[in-house]
Each structure stands twice: as structure tokens, then as C-alpha cells.
Design an enzyme around this catalytic site. Sequence first.
Site, PDB file in Angstrom:
ATOM      1  N   TYR A 283     -25.299 -42.894 -20.937  1.00 30.54           N
ATOM      2  CA  TYR A 283     -24.323 -42.524 -22.234  1.00 30.54           C
ATOM      3  C   TYR A 283     -23.214 -43.479 -22.446  1.00 30.54           C
ATOM      4  O   TYR A 283     -22.685 -43.308 -23.505  1.00 30.54           O
ATOM      5  CB  TYR A 283     -23.662 -41.128 -21.512  1.00 30.54           C
ATOM      6  CG  TYR A 283     -22.247 -41.068 -21.033  1.00 30.54           C
ATOM      7  CD1 TYR A 283     -21.132 -41.108 -21.876  1.00 30.54           C
ATOM      8  CD2 TYR A 283     -22.063 -41.629 -19.475  1.00 30.54           C
ATOM      9  CE1 TYR A 283     -19.902 -41.089 -21.281  1.00 30.54           C
ATOM     10  CE2 TYR A 283     -20.985 -41.629 -19.035  1.00 30.54           C
ATOM     11  CZ  TYR A 283     -19.725 -41.504 -20.009  1.00 30.54           C
ATOM     12  OH  TYR A 283     -18.433 -41.437 -19.395  1.00 30.54           O
ATOM     13  N   ASP A 331      -8.625 -34.851 -21.572  1.00 27.74           N
ATOM     14  CA  ASP A 331      -8.904 -34.052 -22.626  1.00 27.74           C
ATOM     15  C   ASP A 331      -9.751 -34.834 -23.579  1.00 27.74           C
ATOM     16  O   ASP A 331      -9.933 -34.340 -24.559  1.00 27.74           O
ATOM     17  CB  ASP A 331      -7.552 -33.464 -23.231  1.00 27.74           C
ATOM     18  CG  ASP A 331      -6.627 -34.681 -23.837  1.00 27.74           C
ATOM     19  OD1 ASP A 331      -7.151 -35.870 -23.829  1.00 27.74           O
ATOM     20  OD2 ASP A 331      -5.444 -34.311 -24.436  1.00 27.74           O
ATOM     21  N   GLN A 338     -19.238 -36.039 -24.435  1.00 25.67           N
ATOM     22  CA  GLN A 338     -19.384 -35.004 -23.697  1.00 25.67           C
ATOM     23  C   GLN A 338     -18.713 -33.592 -23.533  1.00 25.67           C
ATOM     24  O   GLN A 338     -18.426 -32.754 -22.968  1.00 25.67           O
ATOM     25  CB  GLN A 338     -18.265 -35.594 -22.572  1.00 25.67           C
ATOM     26  CG  GLN A 338     -18.629 -36.895 -21.596  1.00 25.67           C
ATOM     27  CD  GLN A 338     -17.835 -37.386 -20.428  1.00 25.67           C
ATOM     28  OE1 GLN A 338     -18.474 -36.568 -19.552  1.00 25.67           O
ATOM     29  NE2 GLN A 338     -17.125 -38.085 -20.490  1.00 25.67           N
ATOM     30  N   ASP A 444     -46.618 -62.439 -41.127  1.00 32.03           N
ATOM     31  CA  ASP A 444     -46.522 -62.474 -39.577  1.00 32.03           C
ATOM     32  C   ASP A 444     -47.691 -63.463 -38.866  1.00 32.03           C
ATOM     33  O   ASP A 444     -48.528 -63.155 -38.199  1.00 32.03           O
ATOM     34  CB  ASP A 444     -46.671 -61.163 -39.053  1.00 32.03           C
ATOM     35  CG  ASP A 444     -46.328 -61.072 -37.349  1.00 32.03           C
ATOM     36  OD1 ASP A 444     -45.600 -62.131 -36.994  1.00 32.03           O
ATOM     37  OD2 ASP A 444     -46.725 -60.031 -36.782  1.00 32.03           O
TER      38      ASP A 444
END
Length: 679
Positions: A283, A331, A338, A444
Site C-alpha cells: 500500500y 487523523d 486507509q 518490433d
Amino acid sequence: MTLLILDSGRGSRMGDITDSHPKCMTEISAGETILSRQLALAVSAGLKNVVITTGYLGEVLEDYVRSLDMPLDITFVRNDEFDKTNYIWSIYLARHILDDDIILMHGDLVFDSLVLDEVIAHEGSCMTVSASAPLPEKDFKAVIEDGKIVKVGIEFFNNAAAAQPLYKLTKQDFRTWLDNIIAYCESGIDEKRTCYAEKALNEISCECEIRPLDVGELLCSEIDNADDLEEVSRKLDSIKHRSVYMCFSTDVIHSGHIAIIRKAANLGRLTIGVLSDAAVAGYKRFPLLPFEERKTMFENISGVSRVVDQQELSYRENIMRLRPDIVVHGDDWRSGVQRTVREETIALLKEYGGRLVEYPYAYDEKYIELERRSLAELSTPAIRRSRLKKMLSIKGIVTAIEAHSGLTGLIAEKTVVYENGGARQFDAMWISSLCDSTARGKPDIELVDMTSRYRTVDEIMEVTTKPIIFDGDTGGLTEHFVYNVRTLERMGVSMVVIEDKTGLKKNSLFGNEVVQTQADIKDFCAKINAGKRAQKTSDFMICARIESLILEKGVEDALERAFAYTEAGADAIMIHSRKKDPAEVFEFVEKFRAQDADTPIVVVPTAFDSVTEEEFKARGVNVVIYANQLTRSSFPAMKKAAEMILKNHRAQECDDICMPFGEIIRLIPDDIKEDNYGR
């Protein structure tokens, strides 16, 4: 903000307890007095300036306070007439140094640290009350009308709540009260020097905005006698055994962390959860320090009772296991990454009566600078190069998405989704020859030379921190591959993937539609071995990409090559297929794992895209590469926008499919803007 503590009186109702020291020096628990607790909580709350009025045994009190050696700027104001006046006179004597917002408390008041935190956090002026407590006969009550305190005294009972002398007063409200205190004390009337200061407040309360702050059942009590002392000591003992939990992901502890840990420790027995490496990497960003080292850091911080692991961003498992009375957090989690974790935490605590306590997050420039430095360190070649192996050991499976420019690198770096109380993001970036060539409008076929491709790597590395997996095509001549390995390793690339084909490179998507020649096993092993001998560190990985399934030579041919390549030194094996049915890929993985449980297996599920990462992991796959989705999704959108402009002779119609440029700009790092650095 100035803390004013009124400590002038003797406290005669305490009996012989106060014969040798003022009441505020009375011990309320082992090694803790009323005053030492008040001052310690003031330090924890971030207060700096303190005014203490003294009187009875003033020198003893002043010497005691100095011996505490608190990091506070303390001024003493002596009331030599303490036995002839009330604390209104003490406030009057201190009037010249009270030009600030004020926290005012009586020197015999003992309170939960939660109470002081709520008082300080309250917007505007307030006084602590308890609507649930019975009205006392001889102690303060506050009369409340229209949400405001209009009178304070011992004589009021109607529309009143039990109150305690703990106030927060704005500079303006305190000045209004102080002016009337001055008028009282300079009136020449003795009764106005011996009354409660609240007498002067009641006359001008309509000019102030003092709100009641209901602290409910939290400890906030004066100690007037031995019975009060016994009751307060019992409640303090209960507080000290209260269980408190907070969780950290950080690997750099700064003063802001120490401050919030001290606050949490004041609430009870503090348990700290340390987020696992996998959860942090999922995260936030890859941790610079591994879990065990981060855990040890917290174990050595004063006030921490124990340290446990928290496996996921969600608090659920630890809350259900530990059932803390209080969970503490900054806070900052009310929005962003979250927010859903916070909502889940509140719901879990509500189930058994737990409490969430949030403190303001410290957005100090020096903390932001620490995060900048951490991010800068993650982007250095040595740290970035080593992260892929570390991620594999931490998570078991890593995901990578293609990037072909600085901007697509930032998308790969910063895209996060939130689900099930957690967050997910890509672990690495895939720099594909196909997408690199396509972005330049070239076929490519290895037409874009290595120098140009290195420039793409540089552009992406300049603005990102995540590890890079580089598509090395066939690797070219062995002599060239050796130098390419050294260059990529030096740049900080984590892995190079080379495919076992020879001749002019043709994209595998064509399969057998064009002639493609698979390399001789012995020759390809020699190339792998030469590359391994050339590298300087153990962090760099060479992955052998097997084309047997693409060329329809079957699983057994693929396995023969895989075992030969790992024997030659390949650090990982990529198995590739053009079929939507993943059966042959699964068969390869199962048979390979039967003989080799450790070598990472890499897949590129462009064709078999219905398989989830969880199923890949369960079957033994370690790296999942989303090889061209950003390129493929961007071109239809650009083509559609161009067509809409041509069709409508203006751009208005395509505005809805265009991202606002402000959002794009927010992806781009800017050392001036704080919000580009994770907090």
C-alpha cells in the site's frame, strides 16, 4: 497556548498529608504526584509554556518542579497572601504574563490524558463537564443554556451538569474574564479577593463563548480529601491496565512518531503492531528496513509494553485477537489509502465498546524531507536492483505492468486500488521491446537499438522507484549480451528476460504465421552462462524465456529446456503461450515444480487473461507480467478523441473521455509540492 496551574492553596482537608508539601505534590501512584502527572501530560500534549501560581510552601514546590526537569518553560508566580485570598488573587498576580490562549486547571485536578487531548483539540473555549455524573453537593456545577456555559459555582443545580475546573479559553474570552478579575481584585472589597474566580466569570459569561465539553465517565476529578485520593488512585490503576493498540509501517522513526507513542502510552499499556513487509509494500512503498529490524526499533522505545506483527493493512485480525480498549492513529487516515481501514476499525471497536483515538498528523517539513530521502534511496540503482528478489521472498508472487515512458512509469508507480480493508498496487515495471518500439512507431524486430532502449529505462527510473524487468529480446550475440548485462545491472535493472530464438527477432504474437527459429539448447545455455559470469552482484537476475509452446513443440520440450537453462544459471524461467486456454501453461508449471520448487516462474497472461493472480500463486507461479495493456488501452482512446475532433470540428465532444490535465500533472514529481511524497 499557555498552561495556567493554580497551586497556591494548602489543601487543609487533606489532613497531615499536606503538612510537609503542597497538595499538588501528593503521590497518586508509584512515583507520580498530582503535579508531575499534570506536567507530564502537558509535555505529551505538546504544550510548552506553563505558569504555576504558588503560595503555601512555595519554595518546596518550586524546588520540586525544577527537580522534575520537564522540557517546559515554567514561570512561577508567588501569592504570599494565599491564606487570606482565593485563587482569583493568584490569577490577578499572574495577569501580566497571561496574554495567550489559556489552558486553566486547579492544582489538585487529576484527569485522563484523553481529557486533556479533547480539551486542547476543542475549537474555541470550553470547560469540562460530565452529563452522566451525579450533581455534587459542594463542588462545581455548570449551568448550560443553548449549548453555552452561563454560570459556574457550587450553588447551582437547575439546568446544571457536574463540572471540573479544567478550561480551554481563547485569548479573547480569557481577556474578558481577566478584565473582570482585575476589576474584582482592585475594587478594595475583601470579599472579591476571597471568592472563586468564577464569580467574576458569571457576571460577563454572556460576552464569552464557553462551551461544555462532556468527558463522560473519563477520569477528571479534584482531590479534596483522603477519600478522593483513594478513589482517584484506584481509577489511575485501572487506566494503567487499559489496553492500547497502534500500528506502524514506518522504517524511519522521527520525533512525530515518538510524540504520538508517548501520547498512546499515557492512555494505558501500549501494544504496537508492526506492519509486515508485504503489507507495507502493497500500500505504501517498499520498506528500507525488513520487518524484524523495524520490530526491534519499536521494542526499544520507552513506553511500549510489547510489539506484535500485523500481517495486513486491515486491523481486523489483531483487534479481534487483542480486543484493545483503545486504538490510536493519526487523523491522516480519514481519507485516502486507509479510509476503509478506519471505517472497519470503528465498526469492530463498536462491537465491544472500544474507542478510537485520533491525533493530528504531523505534516512537518522535516518529516516530509525524511520521506523524500527514503524515496530517493529507493530509486538508487543498488536498492532498486535488489528489490525484485526481496519482493519475491516477501510476497511469493509479484506483479509487473508495462511502462514505455516516464508518464506510464508514474502510472505503474502510483496506481493503487483499495479493497477488503487493504490496498493493492503493482510491484514492478516491465519495459517491453514491443511497447517501446510501438511508442516510436517502429516494428518490433529489434529495430530500436539498445542505446535508445536504455534511454527509456533512464526516463522511467528518473521519476520512479519500483524495480524494473527488462525485455532483452533474444539477447543478441553472446558477446553483446555480456555488455548489456553489465549495463543493465549498473543502471539498477532487476531482471533481464531473453527468449530462446535466433535470427531477426519476430514478435511471438505471430506464432507460426512467420518463420521463427528456436535456439539450440547448448548455445542458449552458453549465452545464459556468459551473462551470469559477467554480472557483478547477486541481485541481478537473468530470466530464460521459453518459446516451445508458442512454436507448438509441446510441454516436454519446454521442460527439457527449462531444466537445462536453470542448470546453466538462469535465475528464473518464463513460460509463454498464445492460447486462451491456460492448460498447457499449468501443466508446465506443475511438472516443473515437481522437480524444482525454488526457481521463480514468470508468466505473461496476455492470451490466457482469465486466470487470477491468486490462482497463479496457488499453482506455483511467482511473477505475473501485464505486458502491453497500457499501450493497448491508450491507442483506442487517442484514436477516438482524434476522430471526434475531426467529426465535430471542435474538441468539446471528446472532453468527457479526457482526463483533466491537473490530474495528470499530479502524477509528476515536483520537489516543491509536498503532496507528491507519501506520508
